[in-house]
Motif scaffolding. Structure first.
Motif, PDB file in Angstrom:
ATOM      1  N   LEU A  80      -1.877   2.408  14.982  1.00 25.70           N
ATOM      2  CA  LEU A  80      -1.564   1.561  16.130  1.00 25.70           C
ATOM      3  C   LEU A  80      -0.299   0.752  15.886  1.00 25.70           C
ATOM      4  N   MET A  81      -0.150   0.222  14.679  1.00 25.55           N
ATOM      5  CA  MET A  81       1.062  -0.546  14.346  1.00 25.55           C
ATOM      6  C   MET A  81       2.308   0.327  14.497  1.00 25.55           C
ATOM      7  N   GLY A  82       2.203   1.591  14.120  1.00 34.99           N
ATOM      8  CA  GLY A  82       3.331   2.509  14.259  1.00 34.99           C
ATOM      9  C   GLY A  82       3.688   2.773  15.707  1.00 34.99           C
ATOM     10  N   LYS A  83       2.684   2.865  16.545  1.00 30.44           N
ATOM     11  CA  LYS A  83       2.944   3.074  17.970  1.00 30.44           C
ATOM     12  C   LYS A  83       3.591   1.854  18.593  1.00 30.44           C
ATOM     13  N   LEU A  84       3.202   0.678  18.153  1.00 25.75           N
ATOM     14  CA  LEU A  84       3.825  -0.549  18.658  1.00 25.75           C
ATOM     15  C   LEU A  84       5.298  -0.605  18.269  1.00 25.75           C
ATOM     16  N   ALA A  85       5.619  -0.147  17.077  1.00 28.31           N
ATOM     17  CA  ALA A  85       7.006  -0.161  16.617  1.00 28.31           C
ATOM     18  C   ALA A  85       7.879   0.779  17.447  1.00 28.31           C
TER      19      ALA A  85
ATOM     20  N   ALA B 177       7.956   8.944  -0.037  1.00 29.88           N
ATOM     21  CA  ALA B 177       8.575   8.805   1.288  1.00 29.88           C
ATOM     22  C   ALA B 177       8.196   7.470   1.922  1.00 29.88           C
ATOM     23  N   ASN B 178       6.934   7.095   1.817  1.00 30.45           N
ATOM     24  CA  ASN B 178       6.484   5.841   2.407  1.00 30.45           C
ATOM     25  C   ASN B 178       7.126   4.646   1.701  1.00 30.45           C
ATOM     26  N   LEU B 179       7.173   4.685   0.367  1.00 33.37           N
ATOM     27  CA  LEU B 179       7.797   3.586  -0.378  1.00 33.37           C
ATOM     28  C   LEU B 179       9.293   3.477  -0.071  1.00 33.37           C
ATOM     29  N   SER B 180       9.945   4.616   0.192  1.00 32.32           N
ATOM     30  CA  SER B 180      11.374   4.569   0.532  1.00 32.32           C
ATOM     31  C   SER B 180      11.598   3.835   1.855  1.00 32.32           C
ATOM     32  N   LEU B 181      10.607   3.875   2.736  1.00 31.84           N
ATOM     33  CA  LEU B 181      10.741   3.141   4.002  1.00 31.84           C
ATOM     34  C   LEU B 181      10.806   1.631   3.778  1.00 31.84           C
ATOM     35  N   LEU B 182      10.202   1.156   2.695  1.00 29.23           N
ATOM     36  CA  LEU B 182      10.278  -0.278   2.388  1.00 29.23           C
ATOM     37  C   LEU B 182      11.716  -0.704   2.100  1.00 29.23           C
ATOM     38  N   LEU B 183      12.544   0.234   1.655  1.00 30.75           N
ATOM     39  CA  LEU B 183      13.969  -0.045   1.440  1.00 30.75           C
ATOM     40  C   LEU B 183      14.800   0.266   2.684  1.00 30.75           C
ATOM     41  N   LEU B 184      14.435   1.325   3.389  1.00 25.02           N
ATOM     42  CA  LEU B 184      15.247   1.767   4.531  1.00 25.02           C
ATOM     43  C   LEU B 184      15.087   0.877   5.765  1.00 25.02           C
ATOM     44  N   PHE B 185      13.891   0.330   5.992  1.00 25.84           N
ATOM     45  CA  PHE B 185      13.710  -0.531   7.169  1.00 25.84           C
ATOM     46  C   PHE B 185      14.658  -1.734   7.149  1.00 25.84           C
TER      47      PHE B 185
ATOM     48  N   LEU C 221      10.132   7.171  13.148  1.00 25.27           N
ATOM     49  CA  LEU C 221       9.549   8.512  13.264  1.00 25.27           C
ATOM     50  C   LEU C 221       8.993   9.004  11.925  1.00 25.27           C
ATOM     51  N   ALA C 222       9.706   8.709  10.838  1.00 23.73           N
ATOM     52  CA  ALA C 222       9.203   9.092   9.515  1.00 23.73           C
ATOM     53  C   ALA C 222       7.909   8.347   9.205  1.00 23.73           C
ATOM     54  N   SER C 223       7.865   7.100   9.573  1.00 30.63           N
ATOM     55  CA  SER C 223       6.657   6.310   9.352  1.00 30.63           C
ATOM     56  C   SER C 223       5.477   6.888  10.124  1.00 30.63           C
ATOM     57  N   LEU C 224       5.723   7.287  11.366  1.00 32.13           N
ATOM     58  CA  LEU C 224       4.664   7.920  12.153  1.00 32.13           C
ATOM     59  C   LEU C 224       4.221   9.242  11.528  1.00 32.13           C
ATOM     60  N   ALA C 225       5.164  10.035  11.094  1.00 30.44           N
ATOM     61  CA  ALA C 225       4.838  11.329  10.496  1.00 30.44           C
ATOM     62  C   ALA C 225       4.061  11.150   9.192  1.00 30.44           C
ATOM     63  N   ILE C 226       4.473  10.199   8.379  1.00 27.82           N
ATOM     64  CA  ILE C 226       3.786   9.945   7.105  1.00 27.82           C
ATOM     65  C   ILE C 226       2.355   9.492   7.355  1.00 27.82           C
ATOM     66  N   SER C 227       2.173   8.606   8.337  1.00 29.40           N
ATOM     67  CA  SER C 227       0.813   8.143   8.615  1.00 29.40           C
ATOM     68  C   SER C 227      -0.035   9.264   9.205  1.00 29.40           C
ATOM     69  N   PHE C 228       0.576  10.143  10.009  1.00 29.42           N
ATOM     70  CA  PHE C 228      -0.163  11.281  10.572  1.00 29.42           C
ATOM     71  C   PHE C 228      -0.586  12.236   9.454  1.00 29.42           C
ATOM     72  N   MET C 229       0.343  12.535   8.557  1.00 33.78           N
ATOM     73  CA  MET C 229       0.018  13.451   7.460  1.00 33.78           C
ATOM     74  C   MET C 229      -0.998  12.826   6.492  1.00 33.78           C
ATOM     75  N   SER C 230      -0.919  11.524   6.304  1.00 28.99           N
ATOM     76  CA  SER C 230      -1.877  10.842   5.431  1.00 28.99           C
ATOM     77  C   SER C 230      -3.259  10.851   6.035  1.00 28.99           C
ATOM     78  N   ALA C 231      -3.344  10.734   7.353  1.00 29.49           N
ATOM     79  CA  ALA C 231      -4.639  10.735   8.029  1.00 29.49           C
ATOM     80  C   ALA C 231      -5.301  12.106   7.959  1.00 29.49           C
TER      81      ALA C 231
END
Length: 142
Positions: A89-94, A6-14, A130-140
């Motif tokens: 923090l980077m995700g919150k800035l985005a 999911a995280n790697l797919s964001l590198l294409l979707l962004f 939102l997916a990026s935030l969720a992925i980072s939350f679940m990873s944490a």
């Protein structure tokens, strides 16, 4: 494994979200609408206000992409998990971008001079953030 994919797919979707139409705007209801994307908006800002363009470029492009790359490095054990607070923090800035775009839509519709329609890119960009935030939350939490 799901979080990594999911995280790697964001590198294409962004990047797709950056060129996708966020808004369609026009001055009068009878004329055609111009499509506005993150990149066309930043291009316009570069011509008008370089400082604001740099700020928006950081929040719209650099922050979410760095966050995604950083999280991928942690997921593949190429970086320390101690970087997670900085990545969060980077995700919150985005997320500030979504607020600004929503504010512009409300202002443009409130003035009543022109016509503004949301484009599919706004939903894609919002979903990516939102997916990026969720992925980072679940990873944490792992």
């Amino acid at each position: 494994m799901f979080l990594k994919i999911a995280n790697l797919s964001l590198l294409l979707l962004f990047p797709i979200a950056w060129v996708a139409p966020l808004l369609k705007a026009g001055l009068l209801p009878f004329f055609s609408l111009s499509e506005i994307s993150v990149l066309t908006g930043i291009q316009t800002l570069w011509a008008k206000d370089v400082v604001l363009a740099l700020i928006v470029t950081f929040f719209a492009l650099v922050a979410p992409y760095l966050k995604t790359i950083g999280l991928a490095l942690i997921q593949f054990r190429l970086a320390s998990p101690r970087l997670l607070p900085a990545i969060t923090l980077m995700g919150k800035l985005a997320m500030a971008d979504i607020f600004l775009i929503a504010l512009y839509i409300v202002l443009a519709k409130g003035v009543g001079v022109g016509r503004v329609e949301t484009g599919w890119g706004l939903y894609l960009f919002t979903a990516c953030v939102l997916a990026s935030l969720a992925i980072s939350f679940m990873s944490a939490r792992k």
